[in-house]
Design a protein around this motif. Structure first.
Motif, short mmCIF file in Angstrom:
data_model
loop_
_atom_site.label_atom_id
_atom_site.label_comp_id
_atom_site.label_asym_id
_atom_site.label_seq_id
_atom_site.Cartn_x
_atom_site.Cartn_y
_atom_site.Cartn_z
N ILE A 168 141.53 10.49 4.99
CA ILE A 168 141.34 9.89 3.25
C ILE A 168 141.48 8.03 3.63
O ILE A 168 141.02 8.15 3.67
N TYR A 169 142.86 8.43 4.56
CA TYR A 169 143.20 6.73 4.57
C TYR A 169 142.85 6.05 5.76
O TYR A 169 142.56 4.87 6.31
N SER A 170 142.28 6.72 6.75
CA SER A 170 141.24 7.15 7.91
C SER A 170 139.72 6.31 7.75
O SER A 170 139.91 5.36 8.02
N ARG A 171 139.73 6.87 6.87
CA ARG A 171 138.24 7.10 6.58
C ARG A 171 137.64 5.51 5.64
O ARG A 171 136.88 4.22 5.97
N TRP A 172 139.59 5.69 5.04
CA TRP A 172 139.43 4.05 4.81
C TRP A 172 139.34 2.55 5.59
O TRP A 172 138.34 2.15 5.35
N ARG A 173 140.30 2.95 6.20
CA ARG A 173 140.11 1.64 7.32
C ARG A 173 139.03 1.71 8.09
O ARG A 173 138.63 0.81 8.39
N ALA A 174 138.04 3.00 8.02
CA ALA A 174 137.22 2.92 8.50
C ALA A 174 135.50 1.81 8.07
O ALA A 174 135.20 0.94 8.19
N LEU A 175 136.03 2.18 6.83
CA LEU A 175 135.47 1.70 6.21
C LEU A 175 135.42 0.43 5.97
O LEU A 175 133.88 -0.53 6.09
N ASN A 176 136.46 -0.15 5.95
CA ASN A 176 137.10 -2.04 5.42
C ASN A 176 136.46 -2.55 7.05
O ASN A 176 135.99 -3.64 6.69
N GLN A 177 136.66 -1.39 7.95
CA GLN A 177 136.42 -1.63 9.25
C GLN A 177 134.90 -2.88 9.77
O GLN A 177 134.30 -3.12 10.46
N GLU A 178 133.90 -1.56 9.27
CA GLU A 178 132.61 -1.83 8.76
C GLU A 178 131.85 -3.09 8.23
O GLU A 178 130.74 -3.44 8.31
N GLY A 179 132.78 -3.10 7.17
CA GLY A 179 132.54 -4.17 6.05
C GLY A 179 132.04 -3.90 4.91
O GLY A 179 130.85 -3.26 4.58
N LEU A 180 132.77 -3.96 3.82
CA LEU A 180 133.02 -3.93 2.63
C LEU A 180 131.42 -4.24 1.39
O LEU A 180 131.50 -4.78 1.80
N SER A 181 131.11 -3.45 0.83
CA SER A 181 130.12 -3.99 -0.12
C SER A 181 130.75 -2.85 -1.13
O SER A 181 130.85 -1.71 -1.32
N LEU A 182 129.80 -3.02 -2.32
CA LEU A 182 130.49 -2.15 -3.61
C LEU A 182 129.21 -1.15 -3.66
O LEU A 182 130.12 -0.12 -3.99
N SER A 183 128.42 -0.83 -2.64
CA SER A 183 127.59 0.10 -2.27
C SER A 183 128.01 0.97 -1.23
O SER A 183 128.26 2.11 -2.01
N LYS A 184 129.05 0.28 -0.72
CA LYS A 184 129.55 1.01 0.87
C LYS A 184 130.98 2.00 -0.48
O LYS A 184 131.42 3.32 0.08
N LEU A 185 131.35 1.13 -1.01
CA LEU A 185 132.93 1.61 -2.18
C LEU A 185 132.03 2.72 -2.81
O LEU A 185 133.16 4.15 -2.99
N GLN A 186 131.29 2.25 -3.60
CA GLN A 186 130.64 3.75 -4.67
C GLN A 186 130.55 4.74 -3.75
O GLN A 186 130.50 5.62 -4.45
N HIS A 187 129.75 4.80 -2.77
CA HIS A 187 129.23 5.97 -1.48
C HIS A 187 130.54 6.45 -1.22
O HIS A 187 131.30 7.87 -1.53
N PHE A 188 131.33 6.34 -1.35
CA PHE A 188 132.78 6.23 -0.58
C PHE A 188 133.25 7.77 -1.47
O PHE A 188 134.04 8.71 -1.32
N HIS A 189 133.53 6.43 -2.83
CA HIS A 189 133.58 7.39 -3.80
C HIS A 189 132.94 8.36 -4.59
O HIS A 189 134.03 9.76 -4.95
N ALA A 190 132.04 8.30 -4.27
CA ALA A 190 131.36 10.22 -4.41
C ALA A 190 132.02 10.91 -3.33
O ALA A 190 131.58 11.70 -3.62
N ASP A 296 121.76 20.54 -1.24
CA ASP A 296 122.26 19.75 -2.44
C ASP A 296 122.80 18.22 -2.01
O ASP A 296 123.73 18.76 -1.15
N THR A 297 122.08 17.13 -2.01
CA THR A 297 122.12 15.92 -0.63
C THR A 297 123.99 15.97 -1.31
O THR A 297 124.75 15.40 -0.61
N TYR A 298 124.08 15.13 -2.62
CA TYR A 298 125.35 14.81 -3.21
C TYR A 298 126.32 16.09 -3.08
O TYR A 298 127.78 14.96 -1.91
N ILE A 299 126.52 17.20 -3.84
CA ILE A 299 126.80 18.58 -2.77
C ILE A 299 128.06 18.02 -1.19
O ILE A 299 128.76 18.30 -0.28
#
Length: 318
Positions: A168-190, A296-299
């Protein structure tokens, strides 16, 4: 993407655990599980702070001593040998390297690398309440970095907890390297929501509320708060009862698709897991089967349901 094409995650490790003869007695503490299993998924980068600061091999062992100057690392035979500041400097000098890591495995009981319960001497009496000085500075500088000792990895639940935090920490680092946005953060959480639920139902809800009310917050401040709360939540080992709750929650997405017999089978499978008769991978696999028939896309995007091969491997033991 095949397993062989998935980039390995960078993880720091005490050099002796990789079989390097760097200990005070010229020996090593090679760990077979770390080398033969985790090595398939992690790119280990080894380091020995005691060798780094110039202590030879073999060498006089050092130990932690409580003094009026605080905790010091001194020679076991000659207390005049004080390497306290050198060990702190070793960690400080590796900050740039530490920043690239997604986890760290430390040698238990070590006065330099021990994460907890290291012998701390006072008037020749020792209590297991110390922390290795290099490890202490590493964890102070990077409080959210997943850190564990090799001895605790023998416990399946602690092992799963550490490895899951690394991914999860690795995926978090990748998310930050891509460039954060609220929508990306919400998708990460989902995508991680059900993992969070398996650790702590209430804190998972609070984490979701943090993002739901995030429009009025500064993105940088919000992301740092989210990271701190997320990693704190994940340190709590997922319980069987929370997994059962999570599985039942996911099953709810199939209430219109499952036949009466399918529902009974699913409920029986989850109940057998609750009793400890089945590993967690069995009800997850059964759920995945039903979601292949009724997508189900979400799942489908949930990491709880579609873990990385390294994470999936662990579920056989839970």
């Amino acid at each position: 993407m095949s397993d062989s094409n998935i980039p390995k995650i960078k993880v720091g490790i005490s050099a002796c655990l990789m079989g390097e003869k760097v200990r005070f007695d010229s020996g090593h503490k090679k760990n077979s599980y770390i080398n033969s299993t985790l090595g398939d998924y992690f790119e280990f980068s080894s380091f020995c702070p005691e060798v780094d600061i110039g202590l030879g091999v073999p060498r006089q062992a050092i130990r932690l001593v409580s003094s009026d100057k605080g905790v010091r690392a001194v020679g076991s035979r000659t207390p005049e040998l004080d390497v306290t500041e050198l060990l702190y400097h070793s960690a400080e000098n590796r900050r740039e390297w530490h920043e690239e890591l997604c986890g760290y495995i430390l040698k238990k009981d070590s006065p330099s690398c021990g994460m907890e319960r290291v012998k701390l001497y006072s008037s020749q009496m020792a209590e297991r309440k110390g922390v290795g000085l290099y490890a202490a500075r590493l964890m102070k500088n990077f409080p959210h970095l997943p850190v564990e000792e090799e001895g605790r990895l023998g416990d399946a639940r602690l092992r799963e907890n550490f490895i899951q935090r690394v991914y999860i920490y690795s995926r978090w680092r990748a998310l930050n390297q891509e460039g954060l946005s609220l929508s990306k953060l919400q998708h990460f959480h989902a995508r991680h929501k059900y993992i969070f639920m398996s650790h702590d139902q209430n804190k998972a809800k609070l984490l979701g509320n943090l993002l739901a009310n995030g429009k009025s917050s500064d993105l940088s401040t919000l992301s740092l708060t989210y990271l701190a709360e997320m990693m704190s939540l994940l340190k709590k080992v997922a319980s069987r009862s929370n997994h059962v709750n999570t599985l039942q929650h996911i099953q709810g997405y199939l209430k219109k698709q499952l036949t009466a017999d399918d529902k009974q089978e699913m409920q029986a499978c989850i109940e057998d897991y609750r009793k400890g008769l089945l590993p967690l991978i069995v009800p997850i696999t059964l759920l995945r089967h039903h979601f292949r028939l009724s997508p189900d896309t979400y799942i489908t995007e949930s990491y709880y349901m579609q873990p990385h091969p390294g994470e999936l491997m662990l579920l056989n033991n839970l």
